[in-house]
Design an enzyme around this catalytic site. Structure first.
Site, PDB file in Angstrom:
ATOM      1  N   ALA A  65      10.982   6.387  25.217  1.00 22.44           N
ATOM      2  CA  ALA A  65      11.265   6.284  23.786  1.00 22.44           C
ATOM      3  C   ALA A  65      10.004   5.750  23.131  1.00 22.44           C
ATOM      4  O   ALA A  65       9.179   5.091  23.780  1.00 22.44           O
ATOM      5  CB  ALA A  65      12.436   5.336  23.571  1.00 22.44           C
ATOM      6  N   GLY A 110      13.068   6.669  28.474  1.00 24.04           N
ATOM      7  CA  GLY A 110      13.885   7.712  27.840  1.00 24.04           C
ATOM      8  C   GLY A 110      13.528   9.114  28.325  1.00 24.04           C
ATOM      9  O   GLY A 110      14.373  10.014  28.291  1.00 24.04           O
ATOM     10  N   GLU A 113      15.332   9.522  31.448  1.00 22.11           N
ATOM     11  CA  GLU A 113      16.752   9.679  31.100  1.00 22.11           C
ATOM     12  C   GLU A 113      17.049  11.100  30.617  1.00 22.11           C
ATOM     13  O   GLU A 113      18.099  11.650  30.908  1.00 22.11           O
ATOM     14  CB  GLU A 113      17.145   8.660  30.026  1.00 22.11           C
ATOM     15  CG  GLU A 113      17.106   7.229  30.562  1.00 22.11           C
ATOM     16  CD  GLU A 113      17.461   6.221  29.487  1.00 22.11           C
ATOM     17  OE1 GLU A 113      16.608   5.948  28.625  1.00 22.11           O
ATOM     18  OE2 GLU A 113      18.596   5.732  29.500  1.00 22.11           O
ATOM     19  N   GLU A 133      12.018  -0.106  31.447  1.00 23.46           N
ATOM     20  CA  GLU A 133      12.459  -0.805  30.232  1.00 23.46           C
ATOM     21  C   GLU A 133      12.450  -2.327  30.377  1.00 23.46           C
ATOM     22  O   GLU A 133      12.143  -3.043  29.421  1.00 23.46           O
ATOM     23  CB  GLU A 133      13.868  -0.340  29.832  1.00 23.46           C
ATOM     24  CG  GLU A 133      13.901   1.014  29.138  1.00 23.46           C
ATOM     25  CD  GLU A 133      13.928   2.199  30.095  1.00 23.46           C
ATOM     26  OE1 GLU A 133      13.690   2.021  31.305  1.00 23.46           O
ATOM     27  OE2 GLU A 133      14.195   3.314  29.619  1.00 23.46           O
TER      28      GLU A 133
END
Ligand code: DAK
Length: 256
Positions: A65, A110, A113, A133
């Site tokens: 992200a 992300g 993911e 993270e």
């Protein structure tokens, strides 16, 4: 339609999405989620597209992200950001056609993911996987805490997510995160070859298979068997007759 955070192209019935924000190693921002949802709206109703390949531009698949965008979020904004990502990746996971992640480099946070929400992953030898993270004082927020353990087990999930460490493609292969590793020059050729193999089969059977495998994984085993029988039987009114007839007549099926 064109998008600012990824490029799209078609090779016959195969759609290829290349995430493209090279200045931030393809990190996912709010614009991406907005655009990608619009793209999913289009692709799920596109009867000429039967499979999707997702890859990244440059040396990253997706480096996570967008940390710069997340940095100043409030708790409420963080919740919304997480929900938007979760909903988007659930849509991808449940898309009515198979999705292959062709991992060409960093698949972190992300980005890892997103790859986990695809139906399976192939990687080149530069692929790097990780959920770092915790090193930012966060946890995965797009479903990664749950999807990875279903794919690779609790031990691997806690090992990767607690240490935050990156693994290479071969280790990801050993952990069952990746299904195949190829040389960098062969990644897209291999992805297209696999996609081409899938699209030779009965289109309704392919959609049904994904629905039954994914749907059955989330419910009690007896319900999953019922789902399998229901969906299996429906194929006798779509692809099944032609597929079996073609086999017995020693010819290729002519799917409608
Ligand atoms: N976001 C924003 N920019 C990024 C980025 C990212 N994730 N990753 C890299 N960049 C930018 C760098 O800042 C740099 O920008 P400039 O300095 O050139 O302006 C440019 O991309 C090139 O990166 P590097 O110079 O760092 O390149 P290197 O080859 O040296 O290193 C690297 C590559 C991938 C090892 C390194 O860039 C790196 O460690 N990147 C961060 C990887 C990371 O930590 N990813 C996880 C992000 S956190 C949640 C929702 C979602 C999430 C969590 C919670 N909720 C709301 C609860 C998800 C979180 C994440 O994904």
């Amino acid at each position: 339609m064109s998008y600012s955070t990824f490029n799209t192209k078609h090779e016959g019935e195969i759609a290829i999405v290349t995430i493209s924000r090279p200045e931030a190693l393809n990190a996912l921002n709010n614009t991406f989620f907005k655009e990608f949802n619009a793209y999913l709206d289009t692709i799920e109703n596109d009867e000429n597209t039967n499979i999707l390949i997702i890859t990244g531009e440059g040396k990253a698949f997706i480096a996570g992200a967008d940390i710069a965008e997340m940095q100043n979020m409030t708790k409420e904004e963080g919740y919304q950001f997480s929900k938007t990502g979760q909903n988007t990746f659930s849509r991808l996971e449940n898309l009515n056609k198979p999705v292959i992640a062709a991992v060409n480099g960093y698949a972190l946070g992300g980005g890892c993911e997103l790859a986990l929400a695809c139906d399976f992953r192939i990687s080149n030898n530069y692929g790097k996987f990780g959920l770092p993270e915790v090193s930012l004082g966060l946890i995965p927020g797009y479903g990664g805490t749950q999807r990875l353990s279903r794919l690779s087990g609790l031990g691997n999930t806690l090992y990767l997510q607690l240490t935050g460490q990156m693994i290479d493609a071969e280790e990801a292969l050993r952990m069952g995160i990746v299904q195949k590793v190829v040389d960098a020059s062969e990644l897209m050729t291999e992805a297209l070859k696999i996609a081409g193999k899938i699209t030779q089969h009965g289109p309704n059977a392919i959609k049904t298979l994904k629905k039954v495998v994914r749907g059955g994984y989330q419910v009690d085993l007896n319900k999953a068997y019922d789902l399998e029988s229901d969906e299996f039987s429906k194929l006798f009114e779509s692809d099944g007759p032609e597929g079996m007839k073609a086999f017995l007549e020693k010819r290729k099926p002519n799917w409608k």
